[in-house]
Each structure stands twice: as structure tokens, then as C-alpha cells.
Design an enzyme around this catalytic site. Sequence first.
Site, PDB file in Angstrom:
ATOM      1  N   PRO A 156       0.842  -1.199   0.000  1.00 41.44           N
ATOM      2  CA  PRO A 156       0.000   0.000   0.000  1.00 41.44           C
ATOM      3  C   PRO A 156       0.879   1.251   0.000  1.00 41.44           C
ATOM      4  O   PRO A 156       1.499   1.585   1.004  1.00 41.44           O
ATOM      5  CB  PRO A 156      -0.811  -0.122   1.295  1.00 41.44           C
ATOM      6  CG  PRO A 156       0.038  -0.977   2.193  1.00 41.44           C
ATOM      7  CD  PRO A 156       0.825  -1.893   1.308  1.00 41.44           C
ATOM      8  N   ASP A 191       5.871   2.682   2.141  1.00 43.77           N
ATOM      9  CA  ASP A 191       5.089   1.478   2.420  1.00 43.77           C
ATOM     10  C   ASP A 191       4.274   1.745   3.681  1.00 43.77           C
ATOM     11  O   ASP A 191       4.831   1.800   4.783  1.00 43.77           O
ATOM     12  CB  ASP A 191       6.046   0.291   2.613  1.00 43.77           C
ATOM     13  CG  ASP A 191       5.313  -1.028   2.855  1.00 43.77           C
ATOM     14  OD1 ASP A 191       4.107  -0.998   3.149  1.00 43.77           O
ATOM     15  OD2 ASP A 191       5.968  -2.083   2.771  1.00 43.77           O
ATOM     16  N   HIS A 192       2.961   1.908   3.493  1.00 45.21           N
ATOM     17  CA  HIS A 192       2.117   2.323   4.623  1.00 45.21           C
ATOM     18  C   HIS A 192       1.961   1.228   5.669  1.00 45.21           C
ATOM     19  O   HIS A 192       1.466   1.484   6.773  1.00 45.21           O
ATOM     20  CB  HIS A 192       0.737   2.762   4.112  1.00 45.21           C
ATOM     21  CG  HIS A 192       0.172   3.938   4.847  1.00 45.21           C
ATOM     22  ND1 HIS A 192       0.582   4.298   6.107  1.00 45.21           N
ATOM     23  CD2 HIS A 192      -0.789   4.838   4.504  1.00 45.21           C
ATOM     24  CE1 HIS A 192      -0.094   5.358   6.514  1.00 45.21           C
ATOM     25  NE2 HIS A 192      -0.928   5.711   5.557  1.00 45.21           N
ATOM     26  N   ARG A 193       2.359  -0.008   5.359  1.00 43.27           N
ATOM     27  CA  ARG A 193       2.340  -1.065   6.374  1.00 43.27           C
ATOM     28  C   ARG A 193       3.427  -0.833   7.411  1.00 43.27           C
ATOM     29  O   ARG A 193       3.288  -1.251   8.568  1.00 43.27           O
ATOM     30  CB  ARG A 193       2.562  -2.435   5.715  1.00 43.27           C
ATOM     31  CG  ARG A 193       1.526  -2.827   4.677  1.00 43.27           C
ATOM     32  CD  ARG A 193       1.957  -4.081   3.934  1.00 43.27           C
ATOM     33  NE  ARG A 193       3.252  -3.905   3.283  1.00 43.27           N
ATOM     34  CZ  ARG A 193       3.888  -4.876   2.612  1.00 43.27           C
ATOM     35  NH1 ARG A 193       3.342  -6.086   2.536  1.00 43.27           N
ATOM     36  NH2 ARG A 193       5.060  -4.639   2.052  1.00 43.27           N
TER      37      ARG A 193
END
Length: 430
Positions: free
Chosen positions: A228, A402-404
Site C-alpha cells: 500500500p 510502504d504504509h504497512r
Amino acid sequence: MPTELKMPALSPTMEEGTLAKWLVKEGDAISSGDILAEIETDKATMEFEAVDEGTLLKILVEEGTDGVAVGTVIAMIGEEGEEVGDVSSAAPEAKSAPEAAPTPDKGYGRDSAPAPESKAVAPAAPKSDGSRIKASPLARRLAEAQGIDLSTLTGSGPNGRIVRADVDAAAGKGGAKAAAAAPAASAPAPAAAPAEVEPLDIPHEVEKLSNMRKTIARRLTEAKQQIPHIYLTVDIQLDALLKLRSQLNKSLEDRGVKLSVNDMLIKAQALALLEVPECNVSFAGSNLIKYSRADISVAVSIDGGLITPIIENANERSLSSISTGMKELAGLAKEGKLQPHQYQGGTASISNMGMFGIKSFDAVINPPQAMILAVGAGEKRPYIIDDSVQIATVMSATGSFDHRAIDGADGAKFMAAFKKLVENPMALVA
């Protein structure tokens, strides 16, 4: 007894390669250290050295063969006049295109030792008529998991090869038995093979994809499907940096060093990552890997694709060291001579398209990294300086995160730190 010469793993992620060229012929005497062949991996063309002495008795894989799996027997070495006999480990058939992702590089580890021979693909099970079943490794795994007999399928791939789509079709028709235990939820499903596209009925030519282009296509698809992305953009005034660069280059003339803007941006990114360590990370399923130094992967365009040589420990290196290191790596990249440890790893990436006049763009993250910086061209723009509109040289930079692994607020802190370093560039030489 003849010795089997097997397709080597020339990088930690290599599963197959192209045997581009034999540099010896049958009957030639071989000594340890002799260069036997040129092998094209997914990133470069590399030389394959002999480790045994003897005579090249038989070449089993012709030059120009694509998709030769690691561990495939490609030739036999022995005493002059010795009989080759049967090859004890039958060579897996060459694959026309990879269907499964290679083992990812773990963090930024530098291990470039060849993989053990156990990586070799097992020979295909024979059909009842004695011929080999032509099937991709992914198709075999899926068929085994779903209890499908490959001998009952008709392959739709090249030369009748059974591919994933054939197994999926059989499973959809009820041809599968009860499936084996489902994989762990955290493991990503393999990316579906791209659909074949028929060319339009207009004059055209079909160009075969190189191993590098196949890998780029697969990795970019996986990155966009599985990561994401969040994008954050800032405008940065470059005038102070350009002035300092001019002064530094004048003082470095005698040493033959000429700094580029990109050299200074690499340093700024590395320092910003150390200032905001929440962005110098990799997402690893149930773990978050935090790095204590900044190794910057720098996108370099080469014939047929893109490669990212690494400036290691960029946060502690001088600008002149980054500049000379980058010139050396870029030269090796364009010649296809980078070694695996020079392009595999890195804690973050930078891609600069300013030289092409691109104002701004969003870059795709290079896993297992968690961020990449996309840099546009510096251009004269109206800009607010001391509460008045003036003309300044301004550059747009966009960070993909990387939004994780990285929260938006931490990504914003990194972009602010990068902007501050570029606009106050004396910190780059302090």
C-alpha cells in the site's frame, strides 16, 4: 568419472538464467579459474569460472538457451577420451518465462555465495508413454496441492507446456481432489501470469523480453499489488545547494572530482533517514526490520531496463566519495558488469528524472525496502522568499512509503528533514 558442470546461482535470488555464450568448446582443456561461459541473470551478464580441471567432454545446454534453472547440468568435464555416459541428474527443461517470484533478498544482506545444489529443480515425472510432462514449477506445485494429475491436462503454454492457467482451469471444472492445507494467511499469493496479447493486424515486430525486463515487470506488478503506497510531495529551493556545489567543484578540480546534484541528494536522503529512523525500515510480515545505517539504491537506466547500484553507508561517506563511487557503479551497470553485492540490498532508493525535464512523478517501491524518493527537475519558478514573491530554482520531490511499515506522519517528517538538508546544504559537508 566425469564431473557434472551445473548452472550456478550467481546471485542470492537467481532461480534461472540465459546461457548467453560458451567461451570454450568440446575437447578444450579446462583449468581452475578459466572463464567457461557468459550467463545472463535478471540483472547483468556475468562470467562463469571453472573450479575443476579436466577436458570439456560434452556441452549439454547450447548457448542462447533461455530459462535454464539453477542446478541444471549444462556440461560434463573429465579426462580426455573418457566416456560421458548417462547424466545422473537430468537437466530440467528450460522455462520460457518465470511464473513464480524469486526468493526475496532478506533485508540488505550481502551474501552472494551460490545457492546449494538442492535448489535444482527436480526432473519431471514421465508420462505413461515414456515422455516427460512439460509443466512449469508453479503448475506442478499447484497441481500437487490440489491433487490434479498433470498427465490428464493439455498444456496451453509454449510447446504444449502446462502452465498455471491449465491447472486453474482443471480445478474449476472439478478435476481437483480435496486441497491440501491452505497456506498461511500472511504469505502473499503468487501473481497471476499475464494474459497473452495477440498483436494488432497492422505492421509490427515482436521483441523477446530479456531476463531483466521479465524481472522488472514481475517485481513492479508485485510491488503495486502487495504494497500500500502513500505519496508525499514537497517543493525544495535549490539555489543554496547549487551555489555550494559550484564552490566545491572548483576546489575539487585538482582531484578530478565533479559533484552532481544527485550526489548531494543521495547524501541528504541518507542523513534524513538517520534523522527519521522510522523510515529506514523494511516490513517483514510480523516483524519490522530497523536499519542503523543508510545504504542508498540509486536508479540507473541501462539498455533494456533499470538497475539500482548501492552507495553503502552513504550517511557517513563524504560527497567526493559518493561521487566517485557512483560514477564507478554507473559505469559497471552500463557495461553489465555489476556484481550481486553491488546492486542487491539497500535500505531505501532514489530515482532522479530531472535530467529528462520531468517535473514530478511517483516512483514504485523496490521491496523489501519501504521507501523510494522520486526527484524532478530543478526549474525557475515564482517562490515566496521572506514574504515576497521572487524567482528561485525549485525542485519537486515525492516520497513513496510502504504504509504497512511507515505512518504518514513519519513520512512527512522525513520529507521535511530532506527539504531542510537540501535548502541548508552546509550540513552535507559538516
